[in-house]
Design a protein around this motif. Structure first.
Motif, PDB file in Angstrom:
ATOM      1  N   THR A   8     -14.444   9.701  -2.501  1.00  0.00           N
ATOM      2  CA  THR A   8     -15.674   9.943  -1.912  1.00  0.00           C
ATOM      3  C   THR A   8     -15.847   9.546  -0.421  1.00  0.00           C
ATOM      4  OG1 THR A   8     -16.881   8.499  -2.847  1.00  0.00           O
ATOM      5  CG2 THR A   8     -16.950  10.620  -3.931  1.00  0.00           C
ATOM      6  N   ASP A   9     -15.272   8.415  -0.282  1.00  0.00           N
ATOM      7  CA  ASP A   9     -15.171   7.852   1.123  1.00  0.00           C
ATOM      8  C   ASP A   9     -14.088   6.918   1.385  1.00  0.00           C
ATOM      9  OD1 ASP A   9     -15.740   5.644  -0.182  1.00  0.00           O
ATOM     10  OD2 ASP A   9     -18.072   6.102  -0.190  1.00  0.00           O
ATOM     11  N   ALA A  10     -13.922   6.129   2.426  1.00  0.00           N
ATOM     12  CA  ALA A  10     -12.864   5.433   2.685  1.00  0.00           C
ATOM     13  C   ALA A  10     -12.841   4.139   1.866  1.00  0.00           C
ATOM     14  CB  ALA A  10     -12.886   4.915   4.168  1.00  0.00           C
ATOM     15  N   GLY A  11     -13.710   3.844   0.938  1.00  0.00           N
ATOM     16  CA  GLY A  11     -13.726   2.695  -0.110  1.00  0.00           C
ATOM     17  C   GLY A  11     -13.450   3.115  -1.268  1.00  0.00           C
ATOM     18  N   SER A  12     -13.065   4.279  -1.601  1.00  0.00           N
ATOM     19  CA  SER A  12     -12.712   5.057  -2.897  1.00  0.00           C
ATOM     20  C   SER A  12     -11.416   4.359  -3.740  1.00  0.00           C
ATOM     21  CB  SER A  12     -12.674   6.563  -2.841  1.00  0.00           C
ATOM     22  OG  SER A  12     -13.864   6.986  -2.544  1.00  0.00           O
ATOM     23  N   VAL A  13     -10.415   4.272  -2.799  1.00  0.00           N
ATOM     24  CA  VAL A  13      -9.156   3.655  -3.182  1.00  0.00           C
ATOM     25  C   VAL A  13      -8.962   2.287  -2.534  1.00  0.00           C
ATOM     26  CG1 VAL A  13      -6.825   4.085  -3.475  1.00  0.00           C
ATOM     27  CG2 VAL A  13      -8.337   5.907  -3.739  1.00  0.00           C
ATOM     28  N   ASP A  14      -8.584   1.073  -3.329  1.00  0.00           N
ATOM     29  CA  ASP A  14      -8.381  -0.147  -2.499  1.00  0.00           C
ATOM     30  C   ASP A  14      -7.207  -0.233  -2.170  1.00  0.00           C
ATOM     31  OD1 ASP A  14      -6.708  -0.822  -4.681  1.00  0.00           O
ATOM     32  OD2 ASP A  14      -8.396  -1.666  -5.847  1.00  0.00           O
ATOM     33  N   LYS A  15      -6.792  -1.261  -0.988  1.00  0.00           N
ATOM     34  CA  LYS A  15      -5.470  -1.372  -0.275  1.00  0.00           C
ATOM     35  C   LYS A  15      -4.524  -1.470  -1.393  1.00  0.00           C
ATOM     36  CE  LYS A  15      -3.385  -3.952   3.181  1.00  0.00           C
ATOM     37  NZ  LYS A  15      -3.408  -4.801   4.206  1.00  0.00           N
ATOM     38  N   ALA A  16      -4.449  -2.385  -2.571  1.00  0.00           N
ATOM     39  CA  ALA A  16      -3.272  -2.580  -3.351  1.00  0.00           C
ATOM     40  C   ALA A  16      -3.080  -1.152  -4.026  1.00  0.00           C
ATOM     41  CB  ALA A  16      -3.830  -3.568  -4.441  1.00  0.00           C
ATOM     42  N   GLN A  17      -3.920  -0.466  -4.536  1.00  0.00           N
ATOM     43  CA  GLN A  17      -3.807   0.729  -5.355  1.00  0.00           C
ATOM     44  C   GLN A  17      -3.094   1.692  -4.357  1.00  0.00           C
ATOM     45  OE1 GLN A  17      -7.302   2.697  -6.823  1.00  0.00           O
ATOM     46  NE2 GLN A  17      -6.144   4.317  -7.763  1.00  0.00           N
ATOM     47  N   PHE A  18      -3.492   1.751  -2.934  1.00  0.00           N
ATOM     48  CA  PHE A  18      -2.992   2.937  -2.036  1.00  0.00           C
ATOM     49  C   PHE A  18      -1.381   2.571  -1.973  1.00  0.00           C
ATOM     50  CE2 PHE A  18      -2.223   4.470   2.272  1.00  0.00           C
ATOM     51  CZ  PHE A  18      -2.315   5.865   1.847  1.00  0.00           C
ATOM     52  N   LEU A  19      -1.030   1.177  -1.836  1.00  0.00           N
ATOM     53  CA  LEU A  19       0.070   0.729  -1.494  1.00  0.00           C
ATOM     54  C   LEU A  19       1.183   0.982  -2.701  1.00  0.00           C
ATOM     55  CD1 LEU A  19       2.143  -0.925   0.404  1.00  0.00           C
ATOM     56  CD2 LEU A  19       1.211  -3.048  -0.351  1.00  0.00           C
ATOM     57  N   THR A  20       0.543   0.736  -3.943  1.00  0.00           N
ATOM     58  CA  THR A  20       1.133   1.197  -4.999  1.00  0.00           C
ATOM     59  C   THR A  20       1.670   2.483  -4.933  1.00  0.00           C
ATOM     60  OG1 THR A  20       0.249  -0.459  -6.326  1.00  0.00           O
ATOM     61  CG2 THR A  20       1.334   1.259  -7.759  1.00  0.00           C
ATOM     62  N   GLY A  21       0.760   3.559  -4.619  1.00  0.00           N
ATOM     63  CA  GLY A  21       1.054   4.977  -4.693  1.00  0.00           C
ATOM     64  C   GLY A  21       1.850   5.127  -3.474  1.00  0.00           C
ATOM     65  N   ILE A  22       1.888   4.412  -2.274  1.00  0.00           N
ATOM     66  CA  ILE A  22       2.884   4.534  -1.250  1.00  0.00           C
ATOM     67  C   ILE A  22       4.277   4.467  -1.823  1.00  0.00           C
ATOM     68  CG2 ILE A  22       4.056   3.759   0.920  1.00  0.00           C
ATOM     69  CD1 ILE A  22       0.815   3.287   1.971  1.00  0.00           C
ATOM     70  N   GLN A  23       4.329   3.352  -2.716  1.00  0.00           N
ATOM     71  CA  GLN A  23       5.726   2.819  -3.094  1.00  0.00           C
ATOM     72  C   GLN A  23       6.585   3.847  -4.070  1.00  0.00           C
ATOM     73  OE1 GLN A  23       4.870  -1.066  -4.362  1.00  0.00           O
ATOM     74  NE2 GLN A  23       5.014  -1.743  -2.528  1.00  0.00           N
ATOM     75  N   GLN A  24       5.436   4.207  -4.905  1.00  0.00           N
ATOM     76  CA  GLN A  24       5.837   5.528  -5.945  1.00  0.00           C
ATOM     77  C   GLN A  24       6.282   6.784  -5.267  1.00  0.00           C
ATOM     78  OE1 GLN A  24       2.530   6.667  -8.600  1.00  0.00           O
ATOM     79  NE2 GLN A  24       3.802   7.255 -10.210  1.00  0.00           N
ATOM     80  N   LEU A  25       5.336   7.133  -4.425  1.00  0.00           N
ATOM     81  CA  LEU A  25       5.832   8.291  -3.491  1.00  0.00           C
ATOM     82  C   LEU A  25       6.999   8.363  -2.904  1.00  0.00           C
ATOM     83  CD1 LEU A  25       2.442   9.896  -2.243  1.00  0.00           C
ATOM     84  CD2 LEU A  25       3.900  10.772  -4.204  1.00  0.00           C
ATOM     85  N   SER A  26       7.253   7.042  -2.164  1.00  0.00           N
ATOM     86  CA  SER A  26       8.350   6.967  -1.469  1.00  0.00           C
ATOM     87  C   SER A  26       9.660   6.663  -2.093  1.00  0.00           C
ATOM     88  CB  SER A  26       8.341   5.411  -0.750  1.00  0.00           C
ATOM     89  OG  SER A  26       7.273   5.349   0.161  1.00  0.00           O
ATOM     90  N   ARG A  27       9.597   6.343  -3.607  1.00  0.00           N
ATOM     91  CA  ARG A  27      10.921   6.467  -4.427  1.00  0.00           C
ATOM     92  C   ARG A  27      10.993   7.990  -4.735  1.00  0.00           C
ATOM     93  NH1 ARG A  27       8.384   1.900  -6.631  1.00  0.00           N
ATOM     94  NH2 ARG A  27       7.306   3.223  -8.326  1.00  0.00           N
ATOM     95  N   TYR A  28      10.147   8.564  -5.102  1.00  0.00           N
ATOM     96  CA  TYR A  28      10.146   9.968  -5.062  1.00  0.00           C
ATOM     97  C   TYR A  28      10.818  10.662  -4.218  1.00  0.00           C
ATOM     98  CZ  TYR A  28       9.329  14.936  -6.295  1.00  0.00           C
ATOM     99  OH  TYR A  28       9.584  16.274  -6.699  1.00  0.00           O
ATOM    100  N   ALA A  29      10.403  10.466  -2.920  1.00  0.00           N
ATOM    101  CA  ALA A  29      10.957  11.057  -1.664  1.00  0.00           C
ATOM    102  C   ALA A  29      12.208  10.903  -1.522  1.00  0.00           C
ATOM    103  CB  ALA A  29      10.000  10.917  -0.556  1.00  0.00           C
ATOM    104  N   ASN A  30      12.624   9.717  -1.536  1.00  0.00           N
ATOM    105  CA  ASN A  30      14.220   9.284  -1.694  1.00  0.00           C
ATOM    106  C   ASN A  30      15.079   9.963  -2.483  1.00  0.00           C
ATOM    107  OD1 ASN A  30      13.341   7.513   0.563  1.00  0.00           O
ATOM    108  ND2 ASN A  30      13.242   5.855  -0.647  1.00  0.00           N
ATOM    109  N   ARG A  31      14.554  10.020  -3.780  1.00  0.00           N
ATOM    110  CA  ARG A  31      15.293  10.607  -4.775  1.00  0.00           C
ATOM    111  C   ARG A  31      15.571  12.213  -4.657  1.00  0.00           C
ATOM    112  NH1 ARG A  31      12.187   7.580  -8.570  1.00  0.00           N
ATOM    113  NH2 ARG A  31      10.948   9.471  -9.006  1.00  0.00           N
TER     114      ARG A  31
END
Length: 548
Positions: A62-85
């Motif tokens: 709903t706003d900029a505080g809905s997802v914390d930095k650690a959770q967002f970074l975990t998502g980046i790593q997950q999507l980056s692995r998928y993009a590389n594969r």
């Protein structure tokens, strides 16, 4: 050269043309399949991202505080692995808040992860393509090839509902370099196929040339007759060509093509004849219109009494057959001279008709005697032009009255270029521009009048923007400053209206150096006589370019 070899050369050229067409068609087909396959990969990747980052994840944002930095970074790593594969450059999701596209999940390159330059949660995508906003608006999938600060990509934008009436957008990017490398390979394949087709054509030409010689001799003779008879066939020749066209070989094809060419050429010549006749009529009508338009401008000059008190000269050079500029002058009484100059927006017949209406209104109202001053005149003419102006044309105008006894010029300005004055001592003076807008734009606009003083020997110059905006080589503009320099270099004593306009037009012609005239050029100059001015005569001084 023997016909056999001529035919072989002809077939070689035909084969070369066919091979080029075939190569292009093959390349386009292969390219289409490649792009289609890439789009399928993008679609598969987008749906896979939807499994990783579900509507529930986005519904909670709903706003900029809905997802914390650690959770967002975990998502980046997950999507980056998928993009590389999967060979994707990026995969990501966006949402729309307050009309702004923001990042809700994204992958990143190894360099971006190491340097910390990857996108952050709720980061505004300022350079989002229009297709992103369109996908949010209508919920339809978009495929797009575009470039932004991240690189050049072939991308998919897949909108999905969050379940609470909102959308989130899943994106996947393929690096264009990957596609371009494959396209280069496909191009080489298409060229190889085209070359094979060309070689095959050469072999067939060599084998089949001899039995085709005799029919082609007949066909060549018919072609020669076509050239000699201005592409006309008599009945026997036309019948022979039709019979040859019934053959089921290349000669028959050539005969059919030639027959069709003859028929089309006949139709083309008939249409061309009609078009030339219509163009000649149009040119004749435009020449008549030009003659009529120029005939509407003042022809006789001033009467003897006024000529003792001032000298007047005016010129108009339309950019086309007819133009939208005009000037006018006439005596209101024994000592008051009315002057007007105008410039209609646009050029051609439409502008010329609007010019004629404007000039007629100004003159009729000025001569009616019911108006107290030039400002009232422009008020009235403006209202009448606005009332019936379906094409939304407008005209800039300066209209005023010169008292020949006192030298006072009272005028109103309808958005026109401010005039210039060459004083008797040679000083160039800019006339104070009265406030006002072009006529035909807004109804009930209140124009204002102002006055200036002409002393004996002074020359007042009115002009349209076709003078100052005339273009020379390398897109240089004549400009008001060059016009002032031109006036300053007139070395006759006294400076007359005729000499002034001659010098301006000569300098303008040198400046333009053969460039096409882009706008109508109109000038009006009036020289108030004095005892000293009347007693002096002088020839023109040698012309020097005013812009040097």
């Amino acid at each position: 050269m023997k016909l056999k070899w001529r035919l072989m050369i002809l077939l070689i050229f035909v084969g070369a043309f066919a091979s080029v067409i075939f190569s292009v068609a093959a390349y386009q087909s292969l390219r289409h399949n490649l792009i289609h396959g890439a789009d399928k990969r993008l679609e598969t990747a987008a749906y896979a991202v939807a499994e990783l980052f579900s509507p529930q994840y986005h519904r909670a944002i709903t706003d900029a505080g809905s997802v914390d930095k650690a959770q967002f970074l975990t998502g980046i790593q997950q999507l980056s692995r998928y993009a590389n594969r999967t060979g994707m450059a990026y995969v990501y999701t966006y949402m729309l808040f307050d009309g702004k596209v923001v990042t809700t999940a994204t992958s990143a390159t190894a360099e971006e992860l190491a340097e910390g330059t990857h996108d952050v949660f709720f980061q505004h995508y300022q350079t989002a393509p229009d297709e992103v906003y369109a996908a949010f608006a209508d919920g339809l999938v978009r495929y797009l090839t575009y470039e932004d600060r991240y690189g050049e990509f072939r991308s998919i934008f897949l909108p999905m509902e969050t379940g609470d009436g909102r959308y989130f957008l899943i994106g996947a990017d393929l690096d264009l370099e990957y596609l371009q490398n494959n396209l280069r390979i496909l191009l080489l394949i298409a060229i190889a196929i085209g070359t094979g087709v060309f070689i095959l054509t050469l072999l067939l030409a060599f084998i089949g040339a001899r039995p085709l010689v005799q029919p082609l001799v007949t066909l060549c003779n018919l072609t020669e007759h076509l050239m000699e008879n201005s592409f006309q066939l008599n009945a026997s020749e036309e019948n022979a060509l039709r019979q040859m066209g019934q053959r089921r070989d290349e000669v028959g094809t050539l005969a059919k093509v030639q027959m069709e060419m003859v028929l089309r050429l006949r139709r083309f010549l008939q249409e061309l004849e009609k078009e030339v006749a219509a163009r000649e009529r149009t040119e004749s009508e435009l020449a008549i219109a030009r003659s009529i338009q120029l005939g509407m401008l003042p022809q006789k000059g001033l009467n003897a009494s006024a000529a003792q008190q001032c000298e007047l000269d005016a010129r108009m050079i339309p950019a086309r057959e007819v133009g939208g500029d005009f000037y006018d002058y006439f005596m209101l009484d024994e000592h008051r001279l009315f002057l007007a100059i105008g410039d209609v927006s646009g050029k051609g017949p439409g502008a010329a008709l609007f010019m004629a209406v404007t000039r007629t209104l100004i003159k009729s109202h000025a001569l009616s005697g019911g108006l107290s001053n030039p400002a009232a005149l422009l008020n009235l003419v403006n209202n009448e032009l606005v009332e019936d102006n379906p094409k939304n044309l407008f005209v800039t105008v300066i209209a005023g009255v010169l008292d020949l006894q006192t030298g006072i010029f009272t005028y109103a300005d309808g958005g026109h270029d401010a005039p210039l004055i060459v004083r008797a001592d040679g000083h160039i003076e800019d006339v104070c521009k009265a406030p006002g807008i072009a006529l035909g734009v807004f109804p009930e606009f209140s124009y204002q009048e102002t006055t200036l003083q002409l002393y004996p020997g002074d020359v007042l110059i009115l002009f349209t923007d076709g003078v100052t905006e005339a273009m020379g080589p390398q897109d240089t503009m004549f400009s008001r400053s060059i016009l002032r320099q031109t006036l300053a270099r007139i070395e006759t004593d006294p400076v007359t209206a005729e000499i002034t306009l001659n010098r301006i037009l000569e300098t303008l012609e040198q400046f333009c150096a053969g460039e096409d005239q882009s706008d109508d050029i109109t000038l009006l100059a009036v020289n108030r006589h004095g005892a000293l001015a009347l007693s002096k005569l002088s020839n023109k001084a040698p012309l020097q370019p005013a812009w040097s």
